[in-house]
Enzyme design. Structure first.
Site, PDB file in Angstrom:
ATOM      1  N   ALA A 197       6.557 -10.151  -1.867  1.00  0.00           N
ATOM      2  CA  ALA A 197       7.088 -11.406  -2.719  1.00  0.00           C
ATOM      3  C   ALA A 197       6.316 -11.866  -3.866  1.00  0.00           C
ATOM      4  O   ALA A 197       5.355 -10.940  -4.019  1.00  0.00           O
ATOM      5  CB  ALA A 197       7.201 -12.616  -1.692  1.00  0.00           C
ATOM      6  N   ASP A 207      10.620  -8.519   2.013  1.00  0.00           N
ATOM      7  CA  ASP A 207      10.441  -7.832   3.143  1.00  0.00           C
ATOM      8  C   ASP A 207      10.365  -8.391   4.447  1.00  0.00           C
ATOM      9  O   ASP A 207      10.920  -8.127   5.401  1.00  0.00           O
ATOM     10  CB  ASP A 207       9.278  -6.652   2.962  1.00  0.00           C
ATOM     11  N   THR A 208       9.580  -9.639   4.507  1.00  0.00           N
ATOM     12  CA  THR A 208       9.598 -10.346   5.710  1.00  0.00           C
ATOM     13  C   THR A 208      11.068 -10.784   6.213  1.00  0.00           C
ATOM     14  O   THR A 208      11.295 -10.697   7.383  1.00  0.00           O
ATOM     15  CB  THR A 208       8.661 -11.408   5.523  1.00  0.00           C
ATOM     16  N   SER A 267       0.660  -1.102  -0.060  1.00  0.00           N
ATOM     17  CA  SER A 267      -0.010   0.122   0.063  1.00  0.00           C
ATOM     18  C   SER A 267       0.781   1.091  -0.084  1.00  0.00           C
ATOM     19  O   SER A 267       0.174   2.424  -0.110  1.00  0.00           O
ATOM     20  CB  SER A 267      -0.966  -0.071   1.145  1.00  0.00           C
TER      21      SER A 267
END
Length: 496
Positions: free
Chosen positions: A82, A238-239, A16
């Protein structure tokens, strides 16, 4: 720790929004300044849903220009969500648009692929959770004529690294989310793609987090004013960057993490993949982490439902919504947040929550406070479900849960998780993804010692601890389990 100052840039792209941040490492502490924020989201076009990659590139260049005014910068790296990718042609040009993982083009594709080769073959080769938007199913949904024109497949952050410096590689943590990466060999699972008659020549070499791809291209250097800045690959998923910044102490055991944002990634860190029948039955995923670790986790619905409800309520203030939820009595209606109806965007999300409650014979939440309480209670229950599955699969207790990312700011949700799980919850850092990205770069450039990332995080952040406030009311966990029987049964049937 070195007394020298080291500066690095992290580009963090979420579903977002996106940020460009400057990290300054000084005397073993990292300070993070977000220089530029910009919106992101799906763009609907003729029945499809796409990412605006060119718009994101423009915003990234602007952020890099802002960073260049702060002095010399050692490196830059990009992380993102991802599974999504771009295709390049013979000339290295982007072919068409970059599809969004929530696109309706994927409807029914996962089921078709699983019928073709079987769950055992897919899971045995990849160890990845079955999700309808995995790259494997996206590739299977491609039009043959588009694939015939393609020469390279690059995941979203790898595509941006290519635009930054010209290198075509896929970073390991993001490669591992595709469901065609072999976690044992560390290479692409080409036999699986061959069995599905999907092209393997598109796949570039796999690079480890911390790989130095070289300097920014002359064109980008001129455009941004960053001269001599190197492109260092962080954990591009990002994780994976967020988990790299989990503030667990060296040698600490019995901990799990929740990377809490639009999605919640609930998992543990293991030294090797877990490809057992129990892991397959639990639909756990084995994704690559930094320094050769594996992130054994489950991808479950996070704050997405909250975000979409807030959008339906004219972007009401988050703090007010959480405060309202805290004022609603416990024991109210619950939803299964992983029900397929909650996956897609829409201003009718509060109505979907109400419809689920009505269909399951529960009181229908009417006010925003009641809807929020229902959703937050349900997210906490779902998190505890996965913690219990992880304990069972690895046959080890989990005593502490680290919540990192945006959800670390929700004291109410974190207290609910502590209460329902009976475990200590430690919240922070909020900017775990940025910190993990920046510190992997710093480690690779020699600014901190190998293995020193989490030490810097603990030295740099104030953490908040939530202790269980009392026993869980009798029958509360069983009430949620009954609501999820339909989804669990459907998953079992789909596995044959």
């Amino acid at each position: 720790m070195s007394a020298e100052v080291s500066r690095h840039i992290a580009v963090d792209l979420g579903a977002s929004s996106g940020r460009v941040a400057l990290g300054t490492l000084r005397e073993g502490r990292l300070s993070v300044e977000v220089l530029h924020r910009f919106p992101n989201g799906g763009v609907p076009v003729r029945g499809g849903l796409y990412w605006d990659l060119l718009g994101l590139w423009r915003e990234i260049l602007h952020g890099l220009k802002l960073a260049s005014s702060r002095g010399p910068v050692a490196s830059v790296g990009v992380n993102s969500w991802a599974v999504d990718y771009g295709l390049l042609d013979d000339e290295g040009e982007l072919l068409g648009g970059v599809h969004h993982y929530r696109s309706a083009r994927l409807n029914g594709v996962m089921e078709r692929v699983r019928e073709t080769v079987g769950d055992g073959a897919i899971y045995g080769a990849t160890g990845i959770q079955f999700l309808p938007f995995n790259t494997l199913y996206q590739l299977a949904a491609e039009r043959p004529e588009r694939l015939s024109q393609a020469r390279t497949l690059l995941m979203v952050p790898d595509l941006l690294h290519y635009w930054l410096c010209g290198a075509r590689v896929t970073e390991r943590t993001n490669a591992s989310t595709t469901q065609f990466y072999d976690p044992l060999s560390g290479e692409w699972a080409t036999p699986l793609l061959d069995a599905l008659k999907l092209p393997t020549h598109l796949l570039p070499p796999i690079a480890l987090p911390g790989t130095d791809l070289g300097e920014l291209s002359p064109e980008v250097a001129r455009e941004t004013g960053l001269h001599g800045t190197r492109v260092i690959v962080p954990a591009t998923h990002d994780t994976a960057s967020a988990v790299a910044a989990v503030p667990a102490a060296a040698g600490e055991t019995g901990w799990a993490y929740v990377s809490s944002g639009t999605w919640s990634l609930v998992g543990v860190e293991t030294p090797q993949p877990v490809l057992t029948d129990a892991a397959l039955t639990a639909n756990l995923t084995n994704e690559a982490g930094v320094n050769g670790t594996t992130r054994l986790l489950k991808n479950v619905m996070g704050l997405w439902v909250v975000q979409e409800c807030r959008r339906a309520w004219d972007n009401a203030d988050f703090a007010a919504l959480y405060e309202g939820a805290a004022g609603v009595p416990a024991g109210g209606p619950l939803i299964d947040p992983d029900d397929a109806r909650f996956l897609h965007p829409g201003l009718d999300m509060p109505d979907r929550v109400g419809a689920y409650c009505a269909e399951t014979g529960q009181p229908v939440p009417r006010t925003p406070a009641e809807v929020m309480r229902c959703v937050l209670d349900s997210l906490a229950h779902r998190t505890v479900d996965v913690l219990e599955q992880l304990e069972a699969v690895q046959e080890r207790p989990i005593r502490t849960v680290y919540v990192v990312g945006g959800g670390a700011q929700s004291g109410f949700l974190n207290q609910l998780t502590a209460d329902l799980s009976g475990r200590t919850v430690v919240a922070g850092p909020v900017e775990a993804t940025l910190m993990g990205n920046l510190l992997v770069q710093a480690e690779a450039s020699g600014a901190i010692p190998r293995g020193g990332v989490r030490e810097v995080v603990r030295a740099s952040e104030l953490l908040t601890t939530f202790m269980p406030s009392g026993p869980v009311p009798a029958g509360e966990r069983e009430r949620f389990r009954r609501l999820t029987v339909r989804r669990v049964t459907d998953e079992a049937l789909s596995r044959g």
